[in-house]
Design a protein around this motif. Structure first.
Motif, PDB file in Angstrom:
ATOM      1  N   ILE A   1     -27.434 -28.508  10.437  1.00 58.75           N
ATOM      2  CA  ILE A   1     -26.698 -29.937  10.535  1.00 58.75           C
ATOM      3  C   ILE A   1     -26.157 -30.027   9.194  1.00 58.75           C
ATOM      4  CG2 ILE A   1     -27.132 -32.085  11.118  1.00 58.75           C
ATOM      5  CD1 ILE A   1     -29.468 -31.457  12.919  1.00 58.75           C
ATOM      6  N   GLU A   2     -24.943 -29.911   9.192  1.00 61.51           N
ATOM      7  CA  GLU A   2     -23.788 -30.380   8.069  1.00 61.51           C
ATOM      8  C   GLU A   2     -23.741 -31.640   8.212  1.00 61.51           C
ATOM      9  OE1 GLU A   2     -23.538 -27.929   5.577  1.00 61.51           O
ATOM     10  OE2 GLU A   2     -24.354 -26.490   6.663  1.00 61.51           O
ATOM     11  N   ASP A   3     -23.620 -32.332   6.884  1.00 60.36           N
ATOM     12  CA  ASP A   3     -23.397 -33.666   6.724  1.00 60.36           C
ATOM     13  C   ASP A   3     -24.274 -34.630   7.364  1.00 60.36           C
ATOM     14  OD1 ASP A   3     -21.645 -35.971   5.693  1.00 60.36           O
ATOM     15  OD2 ASP A   3     -20.458 -35.954   7.286  1.00 60.36           O
ATOM     16  N   ALA A   4     -25.552 -34.463   7.270  1.00 61.94           N
ATOM     17  CA  ALA A   4     -26.676 -34.945   8.020  1.00 61.94           C
ATOM     18  C   ALA A   4     -26.898 -36.288   7.666  1.00 61.94           C
ATOM     19  CB  ALA A   4     -27.766 -34.281   8.072  1.00 61.94           C
ATOM     20  N   GLY A   5     -26.388 -36.933   6.614  1.00 60.02           N
ATOM     21  CA  GLY A   5     -26.490 -38.169   5.762  1.00 60.02           C
ATOM     22  C   GLY A   5     -26.386 -39.545   6.785  1.00 60.02           C
ATOM     23  N   PRO A   6     -25.162 -39.406   7.308  1.00 58.32           N
ATOM     24  CA  PRO A   6     -25.013 -40.387   8.373  1.00 58.32           C
ATOM     25  C   PRO A   6     -25.998 -40.649   9.567  1.00 58.32           C
ATOM     26  CG  PRO A   6     -22.838 -39.474   7.844  1.00 58.32           C
ATOM     27  CD  PRO A   6     -24.059 -38.770   7.366  1.00 58.32           C
ATOM     28  N   LEU A   7     -26.585 -39.449   9.730  1.00 52.55           N
ATOM     29  CA  LEU A   7     -27.654 -39.425  11.029  1.00 52.55           C
ATOM     30  C   LEU A   7     -29.005 -40.113  10.895  1.00 52.55           C
ATOM     31  CD1 LEU A   7     -27.215 -35.638  12.382  1.00 52.55           C
ATOM     32  CD2 LEU A   7     -26.339 -37.565  13.145  1.00 52.55           C
ATOM     33  N   LEU A   8     -29.274 -40.205   9.479  1.00 55.34           N
ATOM     34  CA  LEU A   8     -30.428 -40.986   8.968  1.00 55.34           C
ATOM     35  C   LEU A   8     -30.812 -42.360   9.584  1.00 55.34           C
ATOM     36  CD1 LEU A   8     -31.018 -39.945   5.467  1.00 55.34           C
ATOM     37  CD2 LEU A   8     -31.565 -38.542   7.660  1.00 55.34           C
ATOM     38  N   ASP A   9     -29.756 -43.132   9.863  1.00 54.27           N
ATOM     39  CA  ASP A   9     -29.771 -44.414  10.351  1.00 54.27           C
ATOM     40  C   ASP A   9     -29.465 -44.485  11.778  1.00 54.27           C
ATOM     41  OD1 ASP A   9     -30.498 -46.029   7.966  1.00 54.27           O
ATOM     42  OD2 ASP A   9     -28.273 -45.624   7.530  1.00 54.27           O
ATOM     43  N   ASN A  10     -29.249 -43.242  12.594  1.00 57.15           N
ATOM     44  CA  ASN A  10     -29.143 -43.219  13.974  1.00 57.15           C
ATOM     45  C   ASN A  10     -30.580 -42.967  14.606  1.00 57.15           C
ATOM     46  OD1 ASN A  10     -28.480 -42.219  16.423  1.00 57.15           O
ATOM     47  ND2 ASN A  10     -26.925 -41.231  15.908  1.00 57.15           N
ATOM     48  N   PRO A  11     -30.989 -43.835  15.641  1.00 56.63           N
ATOM     49  CA  PRO A  11     -32.386 -43.677  16.154  1.00 56.63           C
ATOM     50  C   PRO A  11     -32.381 -42.836  17.095  1.00 56.63           C
ATOM     51  CG  PRO A  11     -31.320 -45.747  16.753  1.00 56.63           C
ATOM     52  CD  PRO A  11     -30.401 -45.338  15.551  1.00 56.63           C
ATOM     53  N   ARG A  12     -31.148 -42.216  17.602  1.00 55.12           N
ATOM     54  CA  ARG A  12     -31.071 -41.377  18.649  1.00 55.12           C
ATOM     55  C   ARG A  12     -31.280 -40.003  17.941  1.00 55.12           C
ATOM     56  NH1 ARG A  12     -26.624 -42.318  23.085  1.00 55.12           N
ATOM     57  NH2 ARG A  12     -27.870 -40.563  23.869  1.00 55.12           N
ATOM     58  N   ALA A  13     -30.682 -39.798  16.490  1.00 54.09           N
ATOM     59  CA  ALA A  13     -31.046 -38.625  15.736  1.00 54.09           C
ATOM     60  C   ALA A  13     -32.203 -38.450  15.051  1.00 54.09           C
ATOM     61  CB  ALA A  13     -29.914 -38.424  14.972  1.00 54.09           C
TER      62      ALA A  13
ATOM     63  N   HIS B   1     -39.823 -36.217   0.438  1.00 58.43           N
ATOM     64  CA  HIS B   1     -40.019 -37.403  -0.473  1.00 58.43           C
ATOM     65  C   HIS B   1     -38.967 -38.152  -0.639  1.00 58.43           C
ATOM     66  CE1 HIS B   1     -43.918 -35.725  -1.439  1.00 58.43           C
ATOM     67  NE2 HIS B   1     -43.387 -34.321  -1.131  1.00 58.43           N
ATOM     68  N   SER B   2     -37.727 -37.954  -0.047  1.00 63.38           N
ATOM     69  CA  SER B   2     -36.549 -38.626  -0.270  1.00 63.38           C
ATOM     70  C   SER B   2     -35.566 -38.538   0.873  1.00 63.38           C
ATOM     71  CB  SER B   2     -35.957 -38.469  -1.785  1.00 63.38           C
ATOM     72  OG  SER B   2     -35.393 -37.159  -1.601  1.00 63.38           O
ATOM     73  N   ASP B   3     -34.416 -39.310   0.785  1.00 63.59           N
ATOM     74  CA  ASP B   3     -33.367 -39.127   2.051  1.00 63.59           C
ATOM     75  C   ASP B   3     -32.829 -37.931   1.574  1.00 63.59           C
ATOM     76  OD1 ASP B   3     -33.936 -41.623   3.158  1.00 63.59           O
ATOM     77  OD2 ASP B   3     -31.993 -42.348   2.807  1.00 63.59           O
ATOM     78  N   GLU B   4     -32.555 -37.193   0.208  1.00 59.02           N
ATOM     79  CA  GLU B   4     -31.805 -36.252  -0.073  1.00 59.02           C
ATOM     80  C   GLU B   4     -32.866 -34.989   0.445  1.00 59.02           C
ATOM     81  OE1 GLU B   4     -32.722 -38.614  -2.222  1.00 59.02           O
ATOM     82  OE2 GLU B   4     -30.551 -39.395  -2.480  1.00 59.02           O
ATOM     83  N   ASP B   5     -34.199 -35.100   0.466  1.00 60.14           N
ATOM     84  CA  ASP B   5     -35.088 -33.972   0.999  1.00 60.14           C
ATOM     85  C   ASP B   5     -34.598 -33.774   2.608  1.00 60.14           C
ATOM     86  OD1 ASP B   5     -36.180 -33.578  -1.268  1.00 60.14           O
ATOM     87  OD2 ASP B   5     -38.020 -34.496  -0.697  1.00 60.14           O
ATOM     88  N   LEU B   6     -34.579 -35.068   3.132  1.00 65.97           N
ATOM     89  CA  LEU B   6     -34.206 -35.090   4.639  1.00 65.97           C
ATOM     90  C   LEU B   6     -32.911 -34.377   4.939  1.00 65.97           C
ATOM     91  CD1 LEU B   6     -35.215 -38.614   5.911  1.00 65.97           C
ATOM     92  CD2 LEU B   6     -36.471 -36.264   6.166  1.00 65.97           C
TER      93      LEU B   6
END
Length: 53
Positions: A26-38, A12-17
């Motif tokens: 996967i630690e520190d996944a925040g930066p991956l949310l804008d990576n279309p390969r991830a 329901h949010s980026d925090e959930d993801l």
């Protein structure tokens, strides 16, 4: 949210993801949310969680 073929839950949010990804190892996944390969966003635009009517 699906990771490595396993359904992890409904985000329901980026925090959930980020939390689902952390639980998947996967630690520190925040930066991956804008990576279309991830991350593949389905059913709407990236970072939008409101249901479409």
């Amino acid at each position: 949210m699906t990771a490595r073929g396993q359904i992890l839950g409904l985000a329901h949010s980026d925090e959930d993801l980020v939390e689902f990804l952390r639980r998947a190892g996967i630690e520190d996944a925040g930066p991956l949310l804008d990576n279309p390969r991830a991350v593949t966003w389905r059913g709407g635009r990236a970072h939008e969680y409101e249901a479409k009517r």
